[in-house]
Design an enzyme around this catalytic site. Structure first.
Site, PDB file in Angstrom:
ATOM      1  N   ASN A 110       0.822  -1.219   0.000  1.00  0.00           N
ATOM      2  CA  ASN A 110       0.000   0.000   0.000  1.00  0.00           C
ATOM      3  C   ASN A 110       0.854   1.267   0.000  1.00  0.00           C
ATOM      4  OD1 ASN A 110      -2.001  -1.853   0.133  1.00  0.00           O
ATOM      5  ND2 ASN A 110      -2.719  -1.326   2.190  1.00  0.00           N
ATOM      6  N   HIS A 156     -18.818  36.162 -30.454  1.00  0.00           N
ATOM      7  CA  HIS A 156     -19.960  35.400 -31.002  1.00  0.00           C
ATOM      8  C   HIS A 156     -19.640  34.868 -32.402  1.00  0.00           C
ATOM      9  CE1 HIS A 156     -22.286  37.446 -27.797  1.00  0.00           C
ATOM     10  NE2 HIS A 156     -21.565  38.489 -28.161  1.00  0.00           N
ATOM     11  N   SER A 277      -9.212  12.369 -48.082  1.00  0.00           N
ATOM     12  CA  SER A 277     -10.447  11.607 -47.981  1.00  0.00           C
ATOM     13  C   SER A 277     -10.348  10.411 -48.920  1.00  0.00           C
ATOM     14  CB  SER A 277     -11.623  12.493 -48.392  1.00  0.00           C
ATOM     15  OG  SER A 277     -12.688  11.703 -48.867  1.00  0.00           O
ATOM     16  N   GLU A 290      -8.916  17.768 -35.021  1.00  0.00           N
ATOM     17  CA  GLU A 290     -10.193  17.149 -34.666  1.00  0.00           C
ATOM     18  C   GLU A 290      -9.983  16.058 -33.608  1.00  0.00           C
ATOM     19  OE1 GLU A 290     -12.504  16.099 -38.240  1.00  0.00           O
ATOM     20  OE2 GLU A 290     -11.316  17.637 -39.238  1.00  0.00           O
ATOM     21  N   TYR A 317      -6.458   2.285   2.547  1.00  0.00           N
ATOM     22  CA  TYR A 317      -6.373   1.734   1.191  1.00  0.00           C
ATOM     23  C   TYR A 317      -7.581   0.857   0.871  1.00  0.00           C
ATOM     24  CZ  TYR A 317      -4.855  -0.897  -2.870  1.00  0.00           C
ATOM     25  OH  TYR A 317      -4.798  -1.460  -4.110  1.00  0.00           O
TER      26      TYR A 317
HETATM   27  N1  ARG Z   1      -1.704  -3.286  -7.419  1.00  0.00           N
HETATM   28  C1  ARG Z   1      -2.135  -2.601  -6.237  1.00  0.00           C
HETATM   29  C2  ARG Z   1      -2.602  -1.182  -6.613  1.00  0.00           C
HETATM   30  O1  ARG Z   1      -2.299  -0.769  -7.663  1.00  0.00           O
HETATM   31  C3  ARG Z   1      -1.028  -2.497  -5.250  1.00  0.00           C
HETATM   32  C4  ARG Z   1      -1.478  -2.442  -3.828  1.00  0.00           C
HETATM   33  C5  ARG Z   1      -2.143  -3.711  -3.429  1.00  0.00           C
HETATM   34  N2  ARG Z   1      -2.431  -3.735  -2.040  1.00  0.00           N
HETATM   35  C6  ARG Z   1      -3.238  -4.645  -1.496  1.00  0.00           C
HETATM   36  N3  ARG Z   1      -3.430  -4.587  -0.250  1.00  0.00           N
HETATM   37  N4  ARG Z   1      -3.892  -5.515  -2.228  1.00  0.00           N
HETATM   38  O2  ARG Z   1      -3.249  -0.506  -5.873  1.00  0.00           O
END
Ligand code: ARG
Length: 462
Positions: A110, A156, A277, A290, A317
């Protein structure tokens, strides 16, 4: 492949779930940052005596070798790996055995992913800023050659008052300078080091977060471990800065599309930057612009993806956050692609000065100046406005212009008019008289260009 976290489980993960869960197909692009982060982490672990110093050196060296092998193409990503973090760690352990298993001490994926994405986006943000600066320089260069190229200014989409092509281009330079400011701002808040936040509640090991911060060249460390792993504001800020930038490119594209139409013919795109085209042999289409206009919607979508993904997430997380990467990488890739195509397209276009001027000569674009002429001779603006309006109506009924209307017609309406009115309403006078800071007069635009170039230089020296 057995999962690193397989201990708690009695069955292997279903194959479909495995694929569904995996992010390696899109997070592999962070391999460099993942490895740099791991080298910094393991160096600190060794220095703090959390793992054996020799082990830490062995791991750092092997991580360097893994980087080289990925870089050279010798080591391919395993599509079955769960993510880039697991892939690198598994490869390390494959190569070093027991020692490799020590890398992930005092760390979680995390905080690792939070680190990687910040590092990766720092590089990307710098790359986008560089391209925007290139575009601004291109605009200054073109503007330098067109300070006296008169064209109609519009409101405009109706001809309003005469300006110059340089003045028009420099309006975009201003927008882009603000874009650079927003990107730099986003960079600033990205530049904070989250490693050490652990899974969410930091760690019990006596790690030195500042040391990791210094090795990796971050400005400072994050101040709260829950926020450290769950903050994606920096992605959202970057996506929003890019969205605004794309909006500017899209407006510019829209004008270029108009300008190269037969109705305007103000510019011609180089053949290398236009397309034909398959059925209409006469066509030369401004596809690039475009596409930029179209891709702007897609980048807004990326921003919406990020905002919506985050809005209901409890701390800290959540796996939802894995969805951040595809969105932000798409925004980054798209804007880089657009900028690097747009710049040479502008550099190679040709400007049809005569057509611009001819367009400015029609449409009573000098009517304000005609009214101002009377004001300068003592009339109140509202009276002068009314007289000029009547003159315009007269011109329309006689199918002529203010420049060509004979003086007796002027004097019939108001005897303040004299022969000097023709000079006062000539296109060149209209433009050069607007010699106000920020105005279209060649001198004023030269000042603008100088200001912008100096701003770019100052930014460079920062
Ligand atoms: N691949 C995960 C992401 O991009 C990494 C972290 C994963 N953490 C976990 N506790 N599963 O967020």
């Amino acid at each position: 492949m057995a999962k690193m976290w397989a201990g708690r489980f009695s069955k292997e993960v279903d194959e479909k779930v495995n694929d569904f869960n995996s992010s390696i197909s899109f997070d592999a692009r962070m391999y460099k940052q993942d490895i740099q982060g791991s080298i910094a982490h393991v160096t600190m672990l060794g220095e703090c005596g959390i793992i054996d110093l020799e082990d830490s050196k062995t791991i750092a060296n092997e991580l360097g070798a893994i980087f080289q092998d990925i870089h050279s193409g010798e080591l391919e990503f395993d599509p079955n790996a769960e993510d880039i973090h697991m892939f690198v760690e598994a490869e390390l352990t494959k190569r070093l055995g027991e020692t490799g298993k020590r890398l992930h001490t005092a760390r979680s994926r995390n905080d690792q992913v939070a680190l990687d994405i910040r590092m990766n986006l720092k590089v990307e943000t710098k790359a986008v800023i560089k391209l925007v600066k290139q575009l601004v320089t291109t605009l200054c260069d073109i503007a330098d050659n067109h300070k006296t190229t008169v064209m109609p200014g519009y409101t405009h989409l109706q001809r309003a008052q005469p300006i110059t092509f340089a003045h028009h281009l420099m309006a975009y330079a201003q927008m882009l300078l603000r874009d650079i400011g927003r990107l730099e701002d986003a960079y600033d808040r990205m530049d904070v080091m989250p490693l050490g936040s652990g899974a969410l509640a930091s760690t019990t090991y006596p790690i030195d977060r500042q040391r990791v911060c210094d090795i990796l060249g971050f400005k400072e460390i994050t101040q709260n471990s829950l926020d450290g792993v769950s903050d994606r504001d920096f992605c959202i800020e970057l996506a929003s800065a890019i969205s605004i930038l794309m909006m500017h490119l899209s407006r510019f594209s829209e004008e270029i599309i108009l300008w190269c139409s037969w109705e305007f013919k103000f510019i011609d795109l180089d053949d290398a930057y236009a397309t034909g085209s398959s059925i209409m042999p006469q066509k030369k289409n401004p596809d690039i612009t475009e596409l930029i206009r179209g891709k702007t919607g897609r980048v807004y979508g990326d921003l919406m993806t990020l905002l919506t993904m985050m809005k209901g997430l409890p701390l800290a997380y959540n796996k939802d956050m894995q969805e951040d990467k595809e969105a932000i990488f798409d925004a980054v890739d798209t804007v880089k692609l657009c900028l690097s195509t747009f710049i040479p397209m502008l550099e190679t276009m040709t400007v049809n000065k005569e057509n611009m001027r001819a367009a400015a000569a029609k449409g009573f674009i000098n009517a304000t100046d005609c009214a101002d002429y009377l004001v300068k001779k003592g009339l109140a603006f509202r009276d002068a406005y009314k007289i000029t309006g009547t003159l315009v109506a007269k011109c329309i009924s006689l199918n002529t212009t203010l420049e060509d209307l004979p003086i007796y017609e002027y004097r019939q309406l108001c005897d303040t008019f004299d022969n000097d009115v023709y000079k006062a309403i000539s296109l060149d006078t209209c433009v050069t008289q607007r010699n106000i800071d920020g105005g279209p007069a060649p001198e004023a635009v030269a000042k603008q260009i100088k200001y912008v170039r100096e701003k770019l230089k100052a930014d460079e020296n920062q």
